[in-house]
Scaffold this active site. Sequence first.
Site, PDB file in Angstrom:
ATOM      1  CG  ASP A 165      -1.941   1.082   1.200  1.00 14.02           C
ATOM      2  OD1 ASP A 165      -3.120   0.759   0.970  1.00 14.02           O
ATOM      3  OD2 ASP A 165      -1.570   2.273   1.383  1.00 14.02           O
ATOM      4  CB  ILE A 166       1.055   4.176  -2.274  1.00 19.68           C
ATOM      5  CG1 ILE A 166       1.372   3.259  -3.468  1.00 19.68           C
ATOM      6  CG2 ILE A 166       1.866   5.456  -2.338  1.00 19.68           C
ATOM      7  CD1 ILE A 166       1.049   3.846  -4.829  1.00 19.68           C
ATOM      8  CD  GLU A 208      -3.966   3.613  -1.315  1.00 18.76           C
ATOM      9  OE1 GLU A 208      -4.837   2.720  -1.197  1.00 18.76           O
ATOM     10  OE2 GLU A 208      -3.154   3.917  -0.416  1.00 18.76           O
TER      11      GLU A 208
END
Length: 301
Positions: A165-166, A208
Site C-alpha cells: 500500500d502506498i 493504491e
Amino acid sequence: MSYLAALTYWVIVALWLTVLGTIVSFYIRNPQTFGTTRFLLAILSVDAVRNLIENLYFGLYFGSVYGVLPANLEAVLGVPGLLIVPKLLNVLASCVVLTLLLWRWLPLAVKEHGEAKQRASDLETLAAVDFLTGVYTRRHFETLARIELARAQRYIRPLSVLMIDIDHFKAVNDRFGHAAGDRVLQNVAAMCLAEKRDPDVLARIGGEEFALMLPETTATAAVEFAERLRHQVREGAPTLDGEKISVTISIGVAGASIRTSGIEALLQQADQALYEAKRSGRDQVARARIPERGSVPEAAE
Ligand code: GH3
Ligand code: MG
Ligand code: MG
C-alpha cells in the site's frame, strides 16, 4: 385428383410468397440487419424468387392441362422450348446461390466468427488487466492465486503473498493532482514488475493497493524481497516539474500453509500485517504474526 395436382403448385407459390414476404418485412423492420445474416437473407430471396417463377409457370401450365384454367394457356406454355426455360432458370439461380454462398457468405461468416472471438478475448483481457497500470485486476489475481495455493498445498511447497500500500497517497493527489497520482501508481507498478520474478503475479487490488503472489517463496524470503522493493520504491520516486514526489510503501507479508483455508484467508493475513506496518510508522515491512500450525518449513524452499 387433377384439381389437387393443379392446386399443389399454387400452394407452393403461396408458401414461397410467404417466405419472400417475411424476408422483405424483416429487411424493412430491421434496416441495420447485421453482417452475414443480411447476406444469407439475400441468397434466400434469390432462391425464393426462383421458386416462385418456376411454380407459377407450372401452376398456370398444369392448371390449364387439367382444365382448371383456360386451355389456350397450355398451348402457349406447353411449347417444348418454353417448358425448358423454368428448368434453365432453376439451374442458373442455383449456380448463383451456390456461388454466393461459397465465395461470399462462407468467407464472410468465417471472418465474422474470428472477429467475434477476438472481441470476446479483448473483453476477457479488459476484465483481467487494470487499465491504468497494466497489471492484473483483483478478480484475475484471485483466480490465479486460488490455483497456485491449491498447487502449493498439494505438493507442500512454500507460497507467500505481499500486500503493498502506498503511504499517504491521498496527500500526493492533494498536492500534485490526480494525474500525478496516476503516474505514481504506474511508477510503483512498474517497479514491482521489474523486481519480481517471472512466475510472480502482481495485481492492483484497490486504489493504491497492490498484491504480489510469490510462488515457491517462504515468508522469510518474501520479507527480504519486500525490503528490497520498499527501498527501490523510496529511491525511485518520480519527479514532477523538477520536484521529486516522495513515495514510500508499506508491505504486509504472509506465507501460506497447508492449513490456510483459502486465498481470502491468506490475503487477510497479509492485510493484517500491512496494518501493523502502517501502525508502526509506515515505510515498513511487517510479517503476519502467528504462523499457523502446519506451515511449510523454510527448508522446503
Ligand atoms: P495510508 O498511508 O494510510 O495508506 O493513507 P493513504 O492516503 O494512502 O490512503 P487513503 O485510503 O486515505 O487514500 C487513498 C487515496 O487513493 C484516495 C483516492 O482518491 C486515491 N486513489 C484511488 N484510486 C486512485 C487512482 O486511480 N488514481 C489516483 N490518482 N488516485 C487514486
Ligand atoms: Mg495508502
Ligand atoms: Mg489503501
